[in-house]
Design a protein around this motif. Structure first.
Motif, short mmCIF file in Angstrom:
data_model
loop_
_atom_site.label_atom_id
_atom_site.label_comp_id
_atom_site.label_asym_id
_atom_site.label_seq_id
_atom_site.Cartn_x
_atom_site.Cartn_y
_atom_site.Cartn_z
N PRO B 155 -7.30 5.15 -8.92
CA PRO B 155 -6.23 5.50 -7.98
C PRO B 155 -5.64 4.23 -7.35
O PRO B 155 -6.39 3.35 -6.95
N VAL B 156 -4.34 4.17 -7.31
CA VAL B 156 -3.68 3.01 -6.74
C VAL B 156 -2.74 3.45 -5.61
O VAL B 156 -2.02 4.44 -5.76
N ILE B 157 -2.80 2.76 -4.51
CA ILE B 157 -1.82 2.98 -3.46
C ILE B 157 -1.06 1.68 -3.26
O ILE B 157 -1.66 0.65 -2.95
N GLU B 158 0.23 1.73 -3.45
CA GLU B 158 1.06 0.56 -3.18
C GLU B 158 1.46 0.57 -1.71
O GLU B 158 1.84 1.61 -1.18
N VAL B 159 1.36 -0.57 -1.09
CA VAL B 159 1.69 -0.65 0.32
C VAL B 159 2.82 -1.64 0.52
O VAL B 159 2.91 -2.65 -0.20
N ASP B 160 3.65 -1.36 1.48
CA ASP B 160 4.73 -2.24 1.90
C ASP B 160 5.89 -2.26 0.92
O ASP B 160 7.03 -2.17 1.33
N VAL B 173 7.42 1.31 4.87
CA VAL B 173 8.18 1.60 6.08
C VAL B 173 9.61 1.90 5.68
O VAL B 173 10.06 1.56 4.59
N ASP B 174 10.31 2.54 6.58
CA ASP B 174 11.68 2.91 6.28
C ASP B 174 12.56 1.68 6.45
O ASP B 174 13.21 1.48 7.47
N ASN B 175 12.56 0.88 5.41
CA ASN B 175 13.26 -0.40 5.45
C ASN B 175 14.76 -0.23 5.69
O ASN B 175 15.36 -0.95 6.49
N ALA B 309 -1.36 -0.01 11.02
CA ALA B 309 -1.16 1.42 10.74
C ALA B 309 -0.86 1.64 9.27
O ALA B 309 -1.28 2.64 8.67
N LEU B 310 -0.14 0.72 8.69
CA LEU B 310 0.18 0.79 7.26
C LEU B 310 -1.11 0.81 6.44
O LEU B 310 -1.29 1.63 5.53
N GLY B 311 -2.01 -0.09 6.80
CA GLY B 311 -3.29 -0.16 6.10
C GLY B 311 -4.10 1.11 6.30
O GLY B 311 -4.69 1.64 5.35
N GLU B 312 -4.09 1.62 7.52
CA GLU B 312 -4.85 2.83 7.80
C GLU B 312 -4.29 4.01 7.02
O GLU B 312 -5.04 4.80 6.44
N GLN B 323 -9.48 12.99 -3.70
CA GLN B 323 -9.85 14.41 -3.63
C GLN B 323 -9.04 15.25 -4.60
O GLN B 323 -9.58 16.18 -5.19
N SER B 324 -7.77 14.97 -4.72
CA SER B 324 -6.97 15.76 -5.67
C SER B 324 -6.20 14.83 -6.59
O SER B 324 -5.06 14.46 -6.31
N PRO B 325 -6.88 14.47 -7.68
CA PRO B 325 -6.34 13.46 -8.58
C PRO B 325 -5.05 13.90 -9.27
O PRO B 325 -4.27 13.07 -9.71
N GLU B 326 -4.84 15.20 -9.35
CA GLU B 326 -3.72 15.67 -10.16
C GLU B 326 -2.46 15.98 -9.35
O GLU B 326 -1.41 16.29 -9.91
N SER B 327 -2.58 15.98 -8.06
CA SER B 327 -1.41 16.34 -7.26
C SER B 327 -0.31 15.30 -7.47
O SER B 327 -0.58 14.16 -7.83
N PRO B 328 0.93 15.69 -7.26
CA PRO B 328 2.04 14.77 -7.55
C PRO B 328 1.98 13.52 -6.68
O PRO B 328 1.48 13.55 -5.55
N LYS B 329 2.49 12.44 -7.22
CA LYS B 329 2.51 11.18 -6.48
C LYS B 329 3.35 11.33 -5.22
O LYS B 329 4.33 12.07 -5.19
N ARG B 330 2.94 10.59 -4.21
CA ARG B 330 3.58 10.79 -2.92
C ARG B 330 3.91 9.43 -2.30
O ARG B 330 3.11 8.50 -2.37
N THR B 331 5.07 9.32 -1.74
CA THR B 331 5.42 8.10 -1.01
C THR B 331 5.51 8.44 0.47
O THR B 331 6.33 9.27 0.88
N VAL B 332 4.65 7.83 1.24
CA VAL B 332 4.67 8.08 2.68
C VAL B 332 5.53 7.01 3.33
O VAL B 332 5.37 5.82 3.05
N MET B 333 6.45 7.44 4.14
CA MET B 333 7.33 6.47 4.78
C MET B 333 7.10 6.46 6.28
O MET B 333 7.25 7.48 6.95
N LEU B 334 6.70 5.32 6.77
CA LEU B 334 6.50 5.19 8.21
C LEU B 334 7.76 4.60 8.83
O LEU B 334 8.40 3.73 8.23
#
Lengths: 350, 350
Positions: B155-160, B173-175, B309-312, B323-334
DNA sequence: ACGCGCCCTGGGATCGATTCCAGATCGAGC
DNA sequence: GCTCGATCTGGAATCGATCCCAGGGCGCGT
């Protein structure tokens, strides 16, 4: 989702498992032993076979399982690093130095930060023991942690501070000399009421900085006033509050020597808040450089510990220790430069 | 050198080995299986036996070997973190946020920094694969690294920053919104020659900040001048040089929007060097807060990305993904706050 | 022709922990 | 008394890689 095509530059076998050495061996039509010898380069393998195995590994995207390897070899190629607070640039730089040097030697870095909590520190140490790291580099919070790791036969290098000299390998800066130097320079400019804002005196860092401060007075033949040695607290908020008290009082010192960058920030903020000009109303010197000190005007004169170099030296010493586990403990002392920037001037009356 | 006294609160057996579960089992007079069950708490164990085993483990200073455990269980309790440069406070804060959250969940953190080198990045990724980390959180340098880790089912999470949206989990973040907001605020103050100093436009960070900058002009019905968009380089030295060029030229902009803290530092230094006052001669806004920005006067108005907060958030998303490897990819925007500090003012002519 | 040494390979043990499974024991219910 | 189930324990397999060791093949010197 893309299908895992075996034979393509894929990373998994057809079954979706990660490729193991058994898969490589089968693909290259050799035994696991031979595959292992071919890939590690230890032991006899016919050149043609080696090439075949290499290609099979490449094709399968084989990456050896470090867990299994380390378990078998009873050594690990990672080192533990434990610092107080990554958000403090001093520790971040330290970690950066450790990171680059350990990568150069093929070691991975496990990083943990105790947030100033002895409990978290011990917990991290236990994690390092569980992971069987090759060694630990830390800025110790308690004496226990070093002893604990030592009991588990894990090489420890203390960085920046120690409780006592000689019981553990360490890399520190010459706190006393540097503190004496900057204090002497303030005294020579004519300052007499030079305050020392300090957070602790339990570690060599605090003790030696205090000793250096005092010996500058003694060397100059000036009397010491213990009221000028002030405890500053652990975070910027506390430091600022204490500094306000100090600078707002009736007998304001003409110069402040802050024993680290957090305390210096407190002094700077307090001076701003009180409308005091630096260096006209109060001179400021910091032990421990920080990026902001070159950005403000005037720049803050600081003892510039090279935290990156500290980390690099710690890695070097760690590998020395691993190579010769029985040699006597050694404390490496780095000297620190003073970056003159303009935050000091002779006192107003002079 | 102190002797290892077995039976004392020692950490090793009499032979000097580290205690294994076999030692614990023998000391408690049970089988290895029972010892394991007693310590892990999985499976039946009589309370009295459990207590006996626990005490034996305590006495021997037993710490389970994470290698062996992870090998058997085929999962590891550590996550990999890969950032660009620990000495940049943004990345250090990010790592700090990851560290605290992963510790809270009982995970250790492997930290590596590529020094802006794609090669080092891939090397670090391979190390993570070898160590079978539970997941990787990274600020990607190349698109390859994400793909590589993905192939290995990590699993990979790209940050920033991201290359493209939707192909990988991400926390950003919402650049665009933040860039538009600060640009609009400059335009509203009357600025017309607002320069954008930027380092790259290949990642979403750069692209979106540029888009936000532009759309503020469009929204205000003002014309865009591409000559005002300037490439700033990757380090402070280069940024300063470019900023000197920009601010020393004949058609000096009245305001500069620096797309990150390094570039902002370059602008600040260039302004100092040229004797320009902020904000009287030139206004400055930074994307990306940094400690020095609150220390200088005037403080530098900045888009305050909360890197911690980004790291958290990245850690939280990582565990969701596990927990749910198959769920669609998600981009969280702070969203990012703007910290107004006084480095902007209406242009001289206004 | 024989023995010796070198090159090369595969079988199997090993690292330390977990976990499946078979079996033992015991108490309760019928 | 017998069965059944719950409780509890130990033997043995397992994870993936390494590495010791036995042994086969081959060339060479005598």
């Amino acid at each position: 989702m893309e299908a895992a095509v075996p034979g393509a530059r894929g990373a998994v076998t057809a079954a979706g498992r990660r490729a193991t050495i058994k898969d490589v061996a089968e693909a290259a039509d050799v035994s696991r032993s031979t595959a292992s010898r071919a890939l590690t380069g230890r032991g006899y393998v016919a050149p043609a076979v080696r090439e075949r195995v290499r290609r099979a590994a490449q094709t399968l995207g084989y990456v050896p399982d470090a867990m299994a390897r380390n378990l078998r070899q009873q050594v690990s190629r990672s080192i533990g690093v434990l610092v107080s607070d990554l958000r403090n640039s001093f520790y971040a730089d330290l970690a950066s130095g450790v990171s680059s040097q350990s990568r150069r030697r093929g070691y991975a870095m496990m990083l943990a930060d105790d947030a100033g909590s002895v409990e978290a520190e011990l917990e991290a140490a236990e994690t390092f023991v569980a992971l069987r790291v090759a060694g630990v580099i830390l800025t110790p919070l308690s004496a226990e942690v070093t002893e604990y790791l030592g009991r588990h036969r894990i090489p420890v290098i203390e960085v920046d501070r120690q409780f006592a000299e000689g019981v553990c390998d360490a890399v520190v800066v010459d706190n006393k000399a540097a503190a004496e130097r900057v204090t002497a320079s303030l005294l020579q400019q004519g300052h007499r009421r030079v305050a020392l804002l300090i957070d602790e005196m339990d570690w060599t860092t605090g003790r030696d900085r205090l000793v250096g401060y005092r010996s500058a007075f003694l060397a100059a033949g000036l009397p010491l006033d213990d009221a000028l040695v002030v405890r500053g607290g652990w975070d910027v908020g506390a430091a600022t509050a204490v500094a306000r008290e100090l600078l707002g009082g009736p007998e304001r010192p003409t110069a402040v020597f802050a024993a680290n960058n957090v305390l210096a920030e407190g002094v700077w903020r307090a001076a701003q808040a009180l409308g005091l000009r630096v260096p006209e109303d109060v001179s400021l010197v910091s032990f421990d450089d920080a990026p902001w000190m070159t950005m403000v005007s005037p720049g803050v004169t600081a003892v510039a510990q090279d935290a990156v170099a500290l980390g690099e030296a710690a890695v070097a010493q760690m590998f020395d220790r691993i190579q010769s586990p029985e040699s006597p403990k050694r404390t490496v002392m780095l000297s620190a430069a003073v970056a003159e920037r303009g935050s000091t001037a002779p006192p107003a009356g002079a």
